[in-house]
Design an enzyme around this catalytic site. Structure first.
Site, PDB file in Angstrom:
ATOM      1  CG  HIS A 304       1.940   1.916   3.411  1.00  0.00           C
ATOM      2  ND1 HIS A 304       1.984   3.132   3.678  1.00  0.00           N
ATOM      3  CD2 HIS A 304       1.285   1.417   4.481  1.00  0.00           C
ATOM      4  CE1 HIS A 304       1.539   3.610   4.827  1.00  0.00           C
ATOM      5  NE2 HIS A 304       1.152   2.259   5.341  1.00  0.00           N
ATOM      6  CG  ASP A 361      -2.567  -4.647   8.265  1.00  0.00           C
ATOM      7  OD1 ASP A 361      -2.514  -4.778   9.375  1.00  0.00           O
ATOM      8  OD2 ASP A 361      -2.996  -3.704   7.389  1.00  0.00           O
TER       9      ASP A 361
END
Ligand code: CMC
Length: 426
Positions: A304, A361
């Site tokens: 991320h 996700d």
């Protein structure tokens, strides 16, 4: 480099004093607008060290894995609220009373249909069109059916209108992709139950709405609701900065979200897990591939731009995936592969040293699959959840009288001036 209130930047004997910009918590900023006095620009690849705005909507501490909306911890919101309640919070800045929530729900019901003429647009798309392409086009089209300019006065209604219509568009686009008649929204159903009914009921199939599935859908949409200045939100603000209308700005956000490094990663995760399964389930082979820079393969759903810790949203999703599959008595081999992948990666020096953890996700696709939502609709689900965040960020931008049109500069690396060559002499 800094004293208490200002930073001093020196270059070749010249210096410039740069004021600090303080937030309520987290990083302060250095206002570099005076930097051009030194004859230079700031350069920040991907803007990863640049605050593009001041915002009061979402706070993230990526090192500690903290995510709060309007001051409330994401886990408290997920545990205690409906999606619509948090949407209200995000857009208006405070949690609604019962009356305010009822008022908001009424608006959602009033605006749940889309203009019948818009139905023709769906038939123009090929049957295998990606639902994100349809969603972006349809949201842009809303601006030719519904005026945005006049509605800013009652922004609660404007927000409800868009949140409601986008849900209808999402469900209609799925129905069209199946070649089935659309199912219209019902006023007696809650936002999430309505969506599931529009997706899965048909004239020949009675869909039984499972309250546990509705609960999980609410939680998933809340987990997506906002995430400060990510790629799609930045796209929304970028269009807003040119005074672009709300629908056009949201449509830009949808397009940005579609990319596999951003919201499109949820689809990419399911494709990756399916590929590993089809290839015999050798998880270590794929972890190895992800570490090989020459390979170009990345572990989707891992890493991320902001979190250097476990994404708090992924933690919630991981637990929900276990619970939902157990409740529905489902056995999804992709969940077993995902768990194994996570376990191996989190012990691997490559991922540990780079602080790469599962992101939102990684487990959401498995949850949506369990609900019956097909892989190509996964990023649409992300967009549905993110919509209130985009709306709030758009409004925050619009309300800021000091906001400027977004216009970054560049460091030019092309040809210096050269004489023009006529076409016959090239
Ligand atoms: N698999 C393998 N290596 C990775 C991965 C990954 N998923 N993510 C980052 N790395 C490596 C990267 O190659 C780099 O290595 P090195 O330092 O040796 O060059 C290092 O980790 C730092 O990566 P980065 O590219 O600087 O990280 P970033 O902050 O620019 O990118 C990211 C963040 C999300 C684009 C990236 O982690 C990625 O591509 N992840 C896979 C796609 C994905 O899951 N995206 C969803 C993000 S969460 C949903 C949302 O968008 O909000």
């Amino acid at each position: 480099m800094s004293d208490i209130e200002n930073a001093i930047l020196s270059l070749r004997g010249e210096s410039v004093e740069l004021p600090l910009v303080h937030g309520t918590e987290g990083y302060s900023g250095i206002d570099i607008s005076g930097i051009s006095k030194l004859g230079h620009l700031s350069y920040d690849n991907g803007f990863q060290n640049t605050a593009s705005c001041q915002s009061s909507i979402t706070f993230i501490d990526g090192e500690k894995g903290i995510l709060r909306h309007r001051g409330y911890d994401i886990v408290d919101l997920v545990e205690n609220c409906s999606f619509i309640e948090v949407a209200y919070l995000i857009v208006n800045g405070y949690l609604p009373t019962r009356e305010e929530l009822a008022h908001f729900s009424r608006h959602l019901n009033e605006h749940s249909l889309i203009h019948e003429d818009m139905q023709h647009f769906f038939t123009g798309f090929p049957a295998d069109a990606h639902p994100m392409a349809i969603l972006a086009s349809m949201v842009t089209s809303l601006s030719s059916f519904y005026s945005v300019g006049n509605e800013l006065g009652d922004f609660v209604e404007t927000a409800a209108k868009l949140i409601s219509k986008v849900r209808t568009i999402a469900a209609f686009s799925y129905k069209k992709s199946l070649g089935e008649p659309v199912v219209y929204p019902r006023h007696d159903l809650s936002y999430c139950a309505n969506f599931l009914n529009m997706m899965f009921s048909s004239p020949v199939r009675h869909y039984v709405i499972d309250p546990d599935v509705v609960k999980v859908l609410n939680k998933l949409l809340i987990l997506h609701i906002d995430h400060e200045q990510n790629c799609s939100t930045t796209a929304v603000r970028l269009i807003a900065s040119a005074r672009g209308n709300l629908y056009a700005s949201i449509s830009a956000g949808i397009c940005a979200l579609w990319g596999p490094l951003h919201g499109g990663a949820n689809q990419a995760v399911i494709e990756m897990l399916s590929r590993i399964k089809a290839d015999g389930g050798d998880v270590r082979k794929y972890v190895q591939m992800a570490k090989d820079k020459k390979d170009g393969f990345r572990l989707m759903g891992f890493g991320h731009a902001v979190y250097r810790n476990y994404d708090p949203r992924a933690r919630v999703c991981r637990k929900m995936a276990d619970d939902l599959l157990r409740k529905l008595n489902l056995n999804d081999p992709l969940l077993d592969i995902a768990r194994e992948l996570e376990e191996i990666a989190l012990k691997d020096e490559y991922f540990v040293s780079r602080k790469l953890y599962p992101n939102i996700d990684f487990y959401t696709g498995i949850l949506y699959r369990a609900m019956g939502i097909p892989t190509n609709m996964l990023t649409v689900m992300f967009a549905l959840g993110r919509l209130p965040g985009w709306i709030a960020q758009w409004k925050e931008f619009y309300d800021n009288e000091k906001a400027k049109i977004t216009r970054p500069r560049q460091i030019y690396t092309g040809q210096k001036h050269r004489p023009f060559v006529n076409i016959d002499k090239r």
